[in-house]
Design a protein around this motif. Structure first.
Motif, PDB file in Angstrom:
ATOM      1  N   MET A 286      47.411  27.679  65.178  1.00 33.28           N
ATOM      2  CA  MET A 286      46.915  26.774  63.751  1.00 33.28           C
ATOM      3  C   MET A 286      47.575  28.261  62.995  1.00 33.28           C
ATOM      4  N   ASN A 287      48.654  27.552  61.718  1.00 36.22           N
ATOM      5  CA  ASN A 287      48.863  28.770  60.584  1.00 36.22           C
ATOM      6  C   ASN A 287      47.802  28.651  59.725  1.00 36.22           C
ATOM      7  N   ARG A 288      47.604  29.775  59.422  1.00 30.75           N
ATOM      8  CA  ARG A 288      46.228  29.884  58.267  1.00 30.75           C
ATOM      9  C   ARG A 288      46.710  30.611  56.972  1.00 30.75           C
ATOM     10  N   GLN A 289      46.324  30.036  56.224  1.00 31.10           N
ATOM     11  CA  GLN A 289      46.830  30.480  54.422  1.00 31.10           C
ATOM     12  C   GLN A 289      45.981  31.935  54.274  1.00 31.10           C
ATOM     13  N   PRO A 290      47.324  32.249  54.373  1.00 29.72           N
ATOM     14  CA  PRO A 290      46.259  34.227  53.788  1.00 29.72           C
ATOM     15  C   PRO A 290      45.408  33.979  52.566  1.00 29.72           C
ATOM     16  N   ALA A 291      43.870  34.832  52.529  1.00 38.34           N
ATOM     17  CA  ALA A 291      43.344  34.824  51.465  1.00 38.34           C
ATOM     18  C   ALA A 291      43.073  35.368  50.132  1.00 38.34           C
ATOM     19  N   TYR A 292      43.438  34.865  49.242  1.00 41.92           N
ATOM     20  CA  TYR A 292      43.573  35.883  47.819  1.00 41.92           C
ATOM     21  C   TYR A 292      42.700  35.322  47.160  1.00 41.92           C
ATOM     22  N   THR A 293      42.705  35.982  45.732  1.00 42.64           N
ATOM     23  CA  THR A 293      41.557  35.332  45.038  1.00 42.64           C
ATOM     24  C   THR A 293      42.244  35.725  43.585  1.00 42.64           C
ATOM     25  N   ILE A 294      42.061  34.865  42.855  1.00 37.69           N
ATOM     26  CA  ILE A 294      41.745  34.380  41.062  1.00 37.69           C
ATOM     27  C   ILE A 294      41.038  35.278  40.773  1.00 37.69           C
ATOM     28  N   GLU A 295      40.944  35.872  39.631  1.00 34.35           N
ATOM     29  CA  GLU A 295      40.265  36.954  38.438  1.00 34.35           C
ATOM     30  C   GLU A 295      40.625  36.558  37.034  1.00 34.35           C
ATOM     31  N   PRO A 296      40.046  36.819  36.559  1.00 40.21           N
ATOM     32  CA  PRO A 296      40.305  37.860  34.712  1.00 40.21           C
ATOM     33  C   PRO A 296      41.033  39.187  34.992  1.00 40.21           C
ATOM     34  N   TYR A 297      41.828  39.087  34.310  1.00 40.69           N
ATOM     35  CA  TYR A 297      42.566  39.743  33.841  1.00 40.69           C
ATOM     36  C   TYR A 297      41.913  41.846  33.498  1.00 40.69           C
ATOM     37  N   ALA A 298      41.494  42.224  34.692  1.00 41.45           N
ATOM     38  CA  ALA A 298      40.757  43.548  34.701  1.00 41.45           C
ATOM     39  C   ALA A 298      41.569  44.941  34.335  1.00 41.45           C
ATOM     40  N   SER A 299      41.379  44.947  32.926  1.00 42.20           N
ATOM     41  CA  SER A 299      42.445  46.307  32.381  1.00 42.20           C
ATOM     42  C   SER A 299      41.950  47.527  32.906  1.00 42.20           C
ATOM     43  N   SER A 300      43.170  48.568  33.102  1.00 45.95           N
ATOM     44  CA  SER A 300      43.742  49.731  34.017  1.00 45.95           C
ATOM     45  C   SER A 300      45.262  49.728  34.258  1.00 45.95           C
ATOM     46  N   VAL A 301      45.475  50.944  34.217  1.00 46.77           N
ATOM     47  CA  VAL A 301      46.879  51.309  33.775  1.00 46.77           C
ATOM     48  C   VAL A 301      48.129  50.962  34.962  1.00 46.77           C
ATOM     49  N   GLU A 302      47.105  51.350  36.064  1.00 46.34           N
ATOM     50  CA  GLU A 302      47.487  50.316  37.720  1.00 46.34           C
ATOM     51  C   GLU A 302      48.124  49.014  37.772  1.00 46.34           C
ATOM     52  N   ARG A 303      46.830  48.337  36.955  1.00 44.16           N
ATOM     53  CA  ARG A 303      46.605  47.099  36.731  1.00 44.16           C
ATOM     54  C   ARG A 303      47.672  46.570  35.880  1.00 44.16           C
ATOM     55  N   ARG A 304      48.401  47.084  34.884  1.00 45.10           N
ATOM     56  CA  ARG A 304      49.220  47.254  34.338  1.00 45.10           C
ATOM     57  C   ARG A 304      50.577  46.811  34.422  1.00 45.10           C
ATOM     58  N   ASP A 305      50.755  48.077  34.892  1.00 45.51           N
ATOM     59  CA  ASP A 305      51.766  48.375  35.660  1.00 45.51           C
ATOM     60  C   ASP A 305      52.461  47.067  36.208  1.00 45.51           C
ATOM     61  N   ARG A 306      51.721  47.461  37.607  1.00 47.88           N
ATOM     62  CA  ARG A 306      51.710  46.140  38.846  1.00 47.88           C
ATOM     63  C   ARG A 306      52.175  44.685  38.344  1.00 47.88           C
ATOM     64  N   THR A 307      51.109  44.871  37.142  1.00 48.29           N
ATOM     65  CA  THR A 307      51.725  42.869  36.534  1.00 48.29           C
ATOM     66  C   THR A 307      52.564  42.847  35.993  1.00 48.29           C
ATOM     67  N   ALA A 308      53.069  43.764  35.463  1.00 52.36           N
ATOM     68  CA  ALA A 308      54.694  43.862  34.635  1.00 52.36           C
ATOM     69  C   ALA A 308      55.837  43.944  35.996  1.00 52.36           C
ATOM     70  N   GLU A 309      55.273  45.162  36.300  1.00 52.02           N
ATOM     71  CA  GLU A 309      56.392  45.337  37.694  1.00 52.02           C
ATOM     72  C   GLU A 309      56.762  43.774  38.579  1.00 52.02           C
ATOM     73  N   LEU A 310      55.484  42.693  38.867  1.00 51.91           N
ATOM     74  CA  LEU A 310      55.716  41.284  39.136  1.00 51.91           C
ATOM     75  C   LEU A 310      56.965  40.926  38.341  1.00 51.91           C
ATOM     76  N   ILE A 311      55.881  40.438  36.999  1.00 58.40           N
ATOM     77  CA  ILE A 311      56.776  39.899  36.376  1.00 58.40           C
ATOM     78  C   ILE A 311      58.147  39.963  36.041  1.00 58.40           C
ATOM     79  N   LEU A 312      58.699  41.068  35.481  1.00 54.36           N
ATOM     80  CA  LEU A 312      59.999  41.850  34.934  1.00 54.36           C
ATOM     81  C   LEU A 312      60.739  41.310  36.619  1.00 54.36           C
ATOM     82  N   HIS A 313      60.226  41.805  37.216  1.00 56.13           N
ATOM     83  CA  HIS A 313      60.790  41.514  39.272  1.00 56.13           C
ATOM     84  C   HIS A 313      61.440  40.041  39.292  1.00 56.13           C
TER      85      HIS A 313
END
Length: 167
Positions: free
Chosen positions: A1-28
């Motif tokens: 049986m193929n299981r769906q990977p677990a993920y969460t959805i949460e409001p954006y939490a401010s940090s330089v790392e989170r900001r950079d990773r968010t921008a990296e995903l969108i720009l890619h």
């Protein structure tokens, strides 16, 4: 049986790392998948997510899988109980109905909009995002002309196709 990977959805939490990773995903996705010649400098909102999106009736969410950002969505409060849907991007490996990341992100935004008394959600997109067009239409958005956009709607240079959804 193929299981769906677990993920969460949460409001954006401010940090330089989170900001950079968010921008990296969108720009890619914008540049490498769709060939849109856009830079981080063209999108200063990505450097100011908290002050740009997380005010009024707006918010910004990330979908996370094992600490990795796999999706984003935002509602920008444009006044008069209206919001602009912005920055809806999902990492290629997590697209489609099997994972339902896009659907869950959109449902999160819809729930937020209902709870805060928003009446309309508007969005602009590029003609290149054809799968996104089908997704929006399947989720209650109707195509509108640029002339129908409300005052305060932020049209991006790449936006040539527009949609509206009543909350």
């Amino acid at each position: 049986m193929n299981r769906q990977p677990a993920y969460t959805i949460e409001p954006y939490a401010s940090s330089v790392e989170r900001r950079d990773r968010t921008a990296e995903l969108i720009l890619h996705i914008q540049r490498n998948e769709y060939g849109i010649p856009i830079t981080l400098e063209d999108q200063p909102d990505l450097l100011e997510i908290e002050t740009f999106y997380q005010k009024g009736k707006g918010n910004f969410w990330t979908a996370l899988h094992e600490g990795e950002i796999i999706g984003t969505i935002a509602l920008l409060d444009i006044g008069q109980d209206r919001a602009a849907l912005r920055k809806m991007f999902v990492k290629k490996e997590f697209r489609g109905g099997h994972y339902a990341v896009s659907k869950r992100l959109l449902d999160e935004a819809f729930t937020w909009a209902e709870q805060r008394g928003l009446e309309e959600i508007w969005l602009g997109t590029t003609p290149a995002f054809q799968a996104a067009h089908r997704f929006y239409e399947k989720n209650g958005f109707a195509e509108v002309t640029a002339e129908m956009l409300p005052p305060g709607f932020p049209v991006m240079e790449v936006d040539k196709k527009f949609y509206k959804r009543i909350v």
